[in-house]
Design a protein around this motif. Structure first.
Motif, PDB file in Angstrom:
ATOM      1  N   ALA A  24      20.090  -0.623   5.806  1.00 23.53           N
ATOM      2  CA  ALA A  24      19.754  -0.417   4.095  1.00 23.53           C
ATOM      3  C   ALA A  24      19.264  -0.612   3.136  1.00 23.53           C
ATOM      4  O   ALA A  24      19.101   0.077   3.013  1.00 23.53           O
ATOM      5  CB  ALA A  24      22.297  -0.585   3.584  1.00 23.53           C
ATOM      6  N   GLY A  25      18.501  -2.003   3.031  1.00 23.36           N
ATOM      7  CA  GLY A  25      17.589  -2.945   2.926  1.00 23.36           C
ATOM      8  C   GLY A  25      16.554  -1.982   3.022  1.00 23.36           C
ATOM      9  O   GLY A  25      15.727  -1.031   1.587  1.00 23.36           O
ATOM     10  N   ALA A  26      16.405  -0.981   4.244  1.00 25.01           N
ATOM     11  CA  ALA A  26      14.891  -0.396   4.010  1.00 25.01           C
ATOM     12  C   ALA A  26      15.340   0.731   4.429  1.00 25.01           C
ATOM     13  O   ALA A  26      14.562   1.898   2.771  1.00 25.01           O
ATOM     14  CB  ALA A  26      14.708  -0.318   6.145  1.00 25.01           C
ATOM     15  N   ALA A  27      16.361   1.860   3.726  1.00 24.43           N
ATOM     16  CA  ALA A  27      16.647   3.030   3.330  1.00 24.43           C
ATOM     17  C   ALA A  27      16.729   3.214   1.365  1.00 24.43           C
ATOM     18  O   ALA A  27      16.350   3.707   1.174  1.00 24.43           O
ATOM     19  CB  ALA A  27      17.661   3.437   3.756  1.00 24.43           C
ATOM     20  N   VAL A  28      17.424   1.712   1.342  1.00 23.14           N
ATOM     21  CA  VAL A  28      17.033   1.257  -0.612  1.00 23.14           C
ATOM     22  C   VAL A  28      15.824   1.763  -0.789  1.00 23.14           C
ATOM     23  O   VAL A  28      15.322   2.349  -1.596  1.00 23.14           O
ATOM     24  CB  VAL A  28      18.464   0.191  -0.708  1.00 23.14           C
ATOM     25  N   PHE A  29      15.062   0.904  -0.258  1.00 22.93           N
ATOM     26  CA  PHE A  29      13.390   0.416  -0.333  1.00 22.93           C
ATOM     27  C   PHE A  29      13.003   1.845  -1.092  1.00 22.93           C
ATOM     28  O   PHE A  29      12.294   2.520  -2.020  1.00 22.93           O
ATOM     29  CB  PHE A  29      12.604  -0.346   0.053  1.00 22.93           C
ATOM     30  N   LEU A  30      12.453   2.254   0.842  1.00 24.79           N
ATOM     31  CA  LEU A  30      12.320   3.734   1.185  1.00 24.79           C
ATOM     32  C   LEU A  30      13.213   4.597  -0.366  1.00 24.79           C
ATOM     33  O   LEU A  30      11.872   5.242  -0.287  1.00 24.79           O
ATOM     34  CB  LEU A  30      12.444   4.642   2.256  1.00 24.79           C
ATOM     35  N   ALA A  31      13.646   4.246  -1.094  1.00 21.41           N
ATOM     36  CA  ALA A  31      14.547   5.664  -1.796  1.00 21.41           C
ATOM     37  C   ALA A  31      13.770   5.519  -3.135  1.00 21.41           C
ATOM     38  O   ALA A  31      13.352   6.429  -3.563  1.00 21.41           O
ATOM     39  CB  ALA A  31      15.699   5.764  -1.743  1.00 21.41           C
ATOM     40  N   GLY A  32      13.769   3.808  -2.984  1.00 19.67           N
ATOM     41  CA  GLY A  32      13.036   3.865  -4.722  1.00 19.67           C
ATOM     42  C   GLY A  32      11.535   3.565  -4.485  1.00 19.67           C
ATOM     43  O   GLY A  32      11.052   3.950  -5.606  1.00 19.67           O
ATOM     44  N   TRP A  33      11.257   3.646  -3.217  1.00 19.93           N
ATOM     45  CA  TRP A  33       9.454   4.420  -3.164  1.00 19.93           C
ATOM     46  C   TRP A  33       9.172   5.765  -3.788  1.00 19.93           C
ATOM     47  O   TRP A  33       8.323   5.548  -4.066  1.00 19.93           O
ATOM     48  CB  TRP A  33       9.168   3.925  -1.800  1.00 19.93           C
ATOM     49  N   ARG A  34      10.072   6.517  -3.216  1.00 25.30           N
ATOM     50  CA  ARG A  34       9.762   7.380  -3.487  1.00 25.30           C
ATOM     51  C   ARG A  34       9.784   8.102  -5.205  1.00 25.30           C
ATOM     52  O   ARG A  34       9.138   8.993  -5.851  1.00 25.30           O
ATOM     53  CB  ARG A  34      10.956   8.505  -2.922  1.00 25.30           C
ATOM     54  N   ILE A  35      10.659   7.196  -5.910  1.00 29.95           N
ATOM     55  CA  ILE A  35      11.577   7.374  -7.024  1.00 29.95           C
ATOM     56  C   ILE A  35       9.873   6.890  -8.396  1.00 29.95           C
ATOM     57  O   ILE A  35       8.917   7.368  -8.851  1.00 29.95           O
ATOM     58  CB  ILE A  35      12.620   7.205  -7.489  1.00 29.95           C
ATOM     59  N   SER A  36       9.594   5.444  -7.755  1.00 25.31           N
ATOM     60  CA  SER A  36       8.723   4.469  -8.662  1.00 25.31           C
ATOM     61  C   SER A  36       8.166   3.099  -7.348  1.00 25.31           C
ATOM     62  O   SER A  36       8.545   2.774  -7.685  1.00 25.31           O
ATOM     63  CB  SER A  36       9.305   4.202  -9.565  1.00 25.31           C
ATOM     64  N   PRO A  37       6.944   3.583  -6.468  1.00 26.87           N
ATOM     65  CA  PRO A  37       6.170   2.467  -6.956  1.00 26.87           C
ATOM     66  C   PRO A  37       6.458   1.161  -6.908  1.00 26.87           C
ATOM     67  O   PRO A  37       6.467  -0.310  -6.185  1.00 26.87           O
ATOM     68  CB  PRO A  37       4.444   2.739  -5.806  1.00 26.87           C
ATOM     69  N   LEU A  38       6.192   1.100  -8.504  1.00 25.72           N
ATOM     70  CA  LEU A  38       6.046   0.166  -9.521  1.00 25.72           C
ATOM     71  C   LEU A  38       7.338  -0.429  -9.307  1.00 25.72           C
ATOM     72  O   LEU A  38       7.698  -1.714  -9.749  1.00 25.72           O
ATOM     73  CB  LEU A  38       5.489   0.148 -10.120  1.00 25.72           C
ATOM     74  N   VAL A  39       8.655   0.256  -9.459  1.00 26.68           N
ATOM     75  CA  VAL A  39       9.885  -0.107  -9.663  1.00 26.68           C
ATOM     76  C   VAL A  39       9.981  -0.713  -7.996  1.00 26.68           C
ATOM     77  O   VAL A  39      10.970  -2.026  -8.798  1.00 26.68           O
ATOM     78  CB  VAL A  39      10.752   0.714 -10.321  1.00 26.68           C
ATOM     79  N   ALA A  40      10.155  -0.311  -7.510  1.00 27.80           N
ATOM     80  CA  ALA A  40      10.059  -0.903  -6.027  1.00 27.80           C
ATOM     81  C   ALA A  40      10.109  -1.768  -5.349  1.00 27.80           C
ATOM     82  O   ALA A  40      10.538  -3.086  -5.634  1.00 27.80           O
ATOM     83  CB  ALA A  40      10.071   0.278  -4.808  1.00 27.80           C
ATOM     84  N   GLY A  41       8.464  -1.862  -5.928  1.00 33.40           N
ATOM     85  CA  GLY A  41       7.721  -3.043  -5.827  1.00 33.40           C
ATOM     86  C   GLY A  41       8.697  -4.378  -6.738  1.00 33.40           C
ATOM     87  O   GLY A  41       8.454  -5.801  -6.396  1.00 33.40           O
ATOM     88  N   GLY A  42       8.750  -4.259  -7.827  1.00 35.91           N
ATOM     89  CA  GLY A  42       9.062  -5.133  -8.694  1.00 35.91           C
ATOM     90  C   GLY A  42      10.364  -6.065  -8.248  1.00 35.91           C
ATOM     91  O   GLY A  42      11.046  -6.832  -8.222  1.00 35.91           O
ATOM     92  N   SER A  43      10.793  -4.423  -8.117  1.00 35.10           N
ATOM     93  CA  SER A  43      12.405  -4.902  -7.134  1.00 35.10           C
ATOM     94  C   SER A  43      12.509  -6.149  -5.911  1.00 35.10           C
ATOM     95  O   SER A  43      13.736  -6.830  -6.077  1.00 35.10           O
ATOM     96  CB  SER A  43      13.508  -3.619  -7.144  1.00 35.10           C
ATOM     97  N   LEU A  44      12.147  -5.397  -5.124  1.00 38.83           N
ATOM     98  CA  LEU A  44      11.901  -6.287  -4.492  1.00 38.83           C
ATOM     99  C   LEU A  44      11.349  -7.676  -4.103  1.00 38.83           C
ATOM    100  O   LEU A  44      11.962  -9.066  -3.898  1.00 38.83           O
ATOM    101  CB  LEU A  44      11.200  -5.598  -3.204  1.00 38.83           C
ATOM    102  N   GLY A  45       9.894  -7.874  -5.612  1.00 40.80           N
ATOM    103  CA  GLY A  45       9.634  -9.590  -6.183  1.00 40.80           C
ATOM    104  C   GLY A  45      11.286 -10.317  -6.547  1.00 40.80           C
ATOM    105  O   GLY A  45      10.866 -11.256  -6.223  1.00 40.80           O
ATOM    106  N   GLY A  46      11.688  -9.055  -6.968  1.00 38.24           N
ATOM    107  CA  GLY A  46      12.966 -10.298  -7.780  1.00 38.24           C
ATOM    108  C   GLY A  46      13.895 -10.472  -7.403  1.00 38.24           C
ATOM    109  O   GLY A  46      14.322 -11.531  -7.643  1.00 38.24           O
ATOM    110  N   PHE A  47      14.273  -9.727  -6.013  1.00 40.07           N
ATOM    111  CA  PHE A  47      15.186  -9.683  -5.099  1.00 40.07           C
ATOM    112  C   PHE A  47      14.315 -11.611  -4.452  1.00 40.07           C
ATOM    113  O   PHE A  47      15.845 -12.116  -3.889  1.00 40.07           O
ATOM    114  CB  PHE A  47      15.163  -8.993  -4.494  1.00 40.07           C
ATOM    115  N   LEU A  48      13.158 -11.292  -3.767  1.00 42.69           N
ATOM    116  CA  LEU A  48      13.115 -12.657  -3.135  1.00 42.69           C
ATOM    117  C   LEU A  48      13.045 -13.824  -4.242  1.00 42.69           C
ATOM    118  O   LEU A  48      12.952 -14.442  -3.640  1.00 42.69           O
ATOM    119  CB  LEU A  48      11.667 -12.432  -2.873  1.00 42.69           C
TER     120      LEU A  48
END
Length: 93
Positions: A24-48
């Protein structure tokens, strides 16, 4: 014998949950990456960062217990990260 069967079932359920969280985490990250790589990376950083705070709360020295929403969410995030790491090491990937 019942103890052994209980441990085997618990291990199987834990592995299944860890694999589902990892997928599920991989699927959500990949879906977010398709929309905006910056938002996906920022969200991952905030989650970490949130999970890091949860790890700090879990492993901090004994003292008064903190009972806030942020602490609860961060400890849950840390547990999810631990499950993902466990899932990455199992045979489901």
């Amino acid at each position: 014998m019942a103890d052994f069967i209980g441990e085997v079932l618990f291990e199987a359920v834990l592995a299944m949950v860890a694999c589902l969280v990892l997928a599920a985490g991989a699927a959500v990250f990949l879906a977010g990456w398709r929309i905006s790589p910056l938002v996906a990376g920022g969200s991952l950083g905030g989650f970490l960062l949130l999970a890091g705070y949860g790890a700090r709360e879990v492993f901090r020295p004994a003292g008064p217990v903190r009972r806030g929403r942020l602490t609860t969410v961060s400890v849950t995030a840390f547990v999810l990260v631990a499950l993902v790491l466990y899932g990455a090491s199992c045979d489901c990937v």
